[in-house]
Scaffold this active site. Sequence first.
Site, PDB file in Angstrom:
ATOM      1  N   ASP A 123       0.861  -1.182   0.000  1.00 43.72           N
ATOM      2  CA  ASP A 123       0.000   0.000   0.000  1.00 43.72           C
ATOM      3  C   ASP A 123       0.902   1.238   0.000  1.00 43.72           C
ATOM      4  O   ASP A 123       1.628   1.491   0.964  1.00 43.72           O
ATOM      5  CB  ASP A 123      -0.890  -0.024   1.246  1.00 43.72           C
ATOM      6  CG  ASP A 123      -1.937   1.074   1.252  1.00 43.72           C
ATOM      7  OD1 ASP A 123      -1.707   2.123   0.617  1.00 43.72           O
ATOM      8  OD2 ASP A 123      -2.969   0.898   1.931  1.00 43.72           O
ATOM      9  N   HIS A 124       0.838   2.019  -1.072  1.00 37.63           N
ATOM     10  CA  HIS A 124       1.735   3.159  -1.208  1.00 37.63           C
ATOM     11  C   HIS A 124       1.424   4.279  -0.213  1.00 37.63           C
ATOM     12  O   HIS A 124       2.196   5.230  -0.071  1.00 37.63           O
ATOM     13  CB  HIS A 124       1.677   3.706  -2.641  1.00 37.63           C
ATOM     14  CG  HIS A 124       3.023   4.013  -3.215  1.00 37.63           C
ATOM     15  ND1 HIS A 124       3.982   4.735  -2.529  1.00 37.63           N
ATOM     16  CD2 HIS A 124       3.584   3.685  -4.406  1.00 37.63           C
ATOM     17  CE1 HIS A 124       5.065   4.842  -3.283  1.00 37.63           C
ATOM     18  NE2 HIS A 124       4.851   4.209  -4.430  1.00 37.63           N
ATOM     19  N   ARG A 125       0.294   4.166   0.502  1.00 37.93           N
ATOM     20  CA  ARG A 125      -0.033   5.183   1.496  1.00 37.93           C
ATOM     21  C   ARG A 125       0.803   5.051   2.760  1.00 37.93           C
ATOM     22  O   ARG A 125       0.994   6.038   3.479  1.00 37.93           O
ATOM     23  CB  ARG A 125      -1.520   5.098   1.862  1.00 37.93           C
ATOM     24  CG  ARG A 125      -2.476   5.429   0.733  1.00 37.93           C
ATOM     25  CD  ARG A 125      -3.913   5.183   1.164  1.00 37.93           C
ATOM     26  NE  ARG A 125      -4.161   3.777   1.483  1.00 37.93           N
ATOM     27  CZ  ARG A 125      -5.322   3.301   1.942  1.00 37.93           C
ATOM     28  NH1 ARG A 125      -6.341   4.137   2.129  1.00 37.93           N
ATOM     29  NH2 ARG A 125      -5.467   2.010   2.197  1.00 37.93           N
TER      30      ARG A 125
END
Length: 483
Positions: free
Chosen positions: A453-455
């Site tokens: 998850d790039h968040r």
Amino acid sequence: MSDTKVFLLPDLGEGLTEAELVNWLVAVGDEIRVDQPIAEVETAKSMVEVPSPYAGTVAELHGRPGETLDVGKPLISVTPAGATPQKPAEAAAETYREEEKAGSGNVLIGYGTPGGHGATRRTRAPKRAATAATAVSSTEAVVPEPDVVPGTDPAEAPELTLLRTRVPGKLGAVISPLVRRMAREHGVDLRSVNGSGESGLIMRRDVEAAIHAPAGETAEAVPAEPSTAPLVEPPRTTSVSEDTDARTGLGISSRTPVKGVRKAVAATMARSRSEIPEATVWVDVDATGLLELRDGLKAGGAQPPGLLAFIARFVTAGLKKYPELNTRIETASDGSQEIIGFDGINLGIAAQTDRGLVVPSVRAAEKLTARELDAEIRRLTDVARQGKATPAELGSGTFTLNNYGVFGVDGSAAIINHPEVAILGVGRIIDKPWVVNGELAVRKVTELTLTFDHRVCDGGTAAGFLRFVADAIENPSGLLAEI
């Protein structure tokens, strides 16, 4: 006022709202005890037995096998011993507080106390004495009037009965709902089928033999043998070849309901794709050193852990160094978000079962050795394939390890198991040309793929974690000594 008690389908864990009724373990008129299993139900998580919080006589069964029941709706009505039976409408109006009224100290995934699983699942009510009208010679087979499933329209009785075929010298052959459905769909007359099960029980294999038997012949009983069929039936399909698909113009051969585990997997994957801005990194890894380490342990007389257990050990060490991948994102009602970190690692192990893909998790995996991880992974995989994993085991993971190499593939851009933020995939290990110390050699190579998850982190963190696990696989002795 009548004392008949109505048992509502309980929340079987993890906030599930419905369950499919697979099989009744009791019948109307049976005498049951507190904590006796009364039904098998399948949730989106697992197959479980539901025990009764009441003792008495079964007055009504609220549902048929194959139906999906909502949590909080009536499941069974029980009349306590000595009480006056009440009408279904009156029974449905009563509710109860489960643990207090049941006197049960445990919750099954809800209900039940230790020792509730006796060798005998049901105590049948005394049967009516046989009359002269029902007497037959020992050479004849008799099919008595069918017992209509409680709560059904008498007009539907032929389709909803539990047929009992009495064979000379044998007990009644009770046909399961699944077997009856298969026979009905293929036009098989169960009265002409010889059961191969214990006491003449008609099994699924007997109906299959009847289906494939030449026209005009009656299928002979298949010799009984240990069953290798899965504990849980695969998704049932309905033949609808007469239907035509409007879009393609092709005949529709079957319709398979999306429910149970398949429904849960679909919902989780769809949510993952819609909510998580994912990215993927991968690397080829020389696993020759890890295989040589394991072979050395085996040559020394020890039973070494499986390769997946070693990789799981490297993963937990990597997550300690890169904890951003062992988190979860929570969104508040006002739209604000938080990244939730954990003091520990519950390592999910993706397991393919007959019910679909499930992910039981090893609790506190960071505290276990490779050998301990191996034992727990094997245990969890076994209970998951039997459909006996608990909601806690299936819904508590913080990071998932997926060994899709067992399917003979090298890589996969896996979908993150929401609400986790990362998943690591391991491909098959095969011989490949590899440069070692400037020279070409044949090595055992696998591919690691990390979807994240790039968040919660950037590519540098994800790459650092992936490289850490890859280095551990290529040089396992040094890292195992350190961790």
